[in-house]
Motif scaffolding. Sequence first.
Motif, PDB file in Angstrom:
ATOM      1  N   CYS A   1      19.494 -30.575 -21.175  1.00  0.00           N
ATOM      2  CA  CYS A   1      19.541 -31.956 -20.709  1.00  0.00           C
ATOM      3  C   CYS A   1      18.840 -32.880 -21.698  1.00  0.00           C
ATOM      4  O   CYS A   1      17.743 -32.581 -22.168  1.00  0.00           O
ATOM      5  CB  CYS A   1      18.858 -32.051 -19.346  1.00  0.00           C
ATOM      6  N   TRP A   2      19.489 -34.017 -21.983  1.00  0.00           N
ATOM      7  CA  TRP A   2      18.887 -35.102 -22.754  1.00  0.00           C
ATOM      8  C   TRP A   2      18.851 -36.325 -21.856  1.00  0.00           C
ATOM      9  O   TRP A   2      19.658 -36.471 -20.957  1.00  0.00           O
ATOM     10  CB  TRP A   2      19.736 -35.424 -23.981  1.00  0.00           C
TER      11      TRP A   2
ATOM     12  N   TYR B   1      14.899 -29.212 -21.140  1.00  0.00           N
ATOM     13  CA  TYR B   1      14.931 -30.610 -21.561  1.00  0.00           C
ATOM     14  C   TYR B   1      14.768 -30.703 -23.067  1.00  0.00           C
ATOM     15  O   TYR B   1      13.888 -30.082 -23.649  1.00  0.00           O
ATOM     16  CB  TYR B   1      13.858 -31.412 -20.813  1.00  0.00           C
TER      17      TYR B   1
ATOM     18  N   LYS C   1      15.796 -34.202 -11.581  1.00  0.00           N
ATOM     19  CA  LYS C   1      15.108 -33.038 -12.156  1.00  0.00           C
ATOM     20  C   LYS C   1      15.055 -31.882 -11.158  1.00  0.00           C
ATOM     21  O   LYS C   1      15.187 -30.716 -11.541  1.00  0.00           O
ATOM     22  CB  LYS C   1      13.694 -33.416 -12.603  1.00  0.00           C
TER      23      LYS C   1
ATOM     24  N   ASN D   1      16.461 -39.275 -19.515  1.00  0.00           N
ATOM     25  CA  ASN D   1      15.265 -39.404 -18.682  1.00  0.00           C
ATOM     26  C   ASN D   1      15.632 -39.357 -17.209  1.00  0.00           C
ATOM     27  O   ASN D   1      15.527 -40.362 -16.507  1.00  0.00           O
ATOM     28  CB  ASN D   1      14.553 -40.726 -19.015  1.00  0.00           C
TER      29      ASN D   1
END
Length: 129
Positions: free
Chosen positions: A94-95, A113, A103, A97
């Motif tokens: 995952c990239w 991440y 999450k 925020n």
Amino acid sequence: IFSDSMPILLKIKFTFKEGRRDDFIKNQAELMKVIGRDHPGVIVYHVDYPDANSCEFTEVYDNDKTFKDHLDNESGKGPLGGCLDASASVGVRCWGNPNEESKTILAGFGAAYMESGENSYILHPSKMA
């Protein structure tokens, strides 16, 4: 225009259970139909079969709400479940925020991440709020 804030970008690798490749492909094709019809906030949903034993998805979501809506969509649960059932393993990178709720969802898939390099991500101005 470089952006410090980016949508959620996922790279997911599915490794098939023995003899289940065709089941995976059937469910993946159905999932694509659902996404094209019912998921307007999904910016990119790309599928690749790099070898006979695996499949890779690249997914880009506008925001956390789009990501959650995608997974909550009833019409996608069957095909996604079929893909997961046909898989021996799933790896998620995952990239972006994601918020805490996203999450928590991603933790169920064992997400790792990743960090993007400086000035390595651009979002087209038409997608900026």
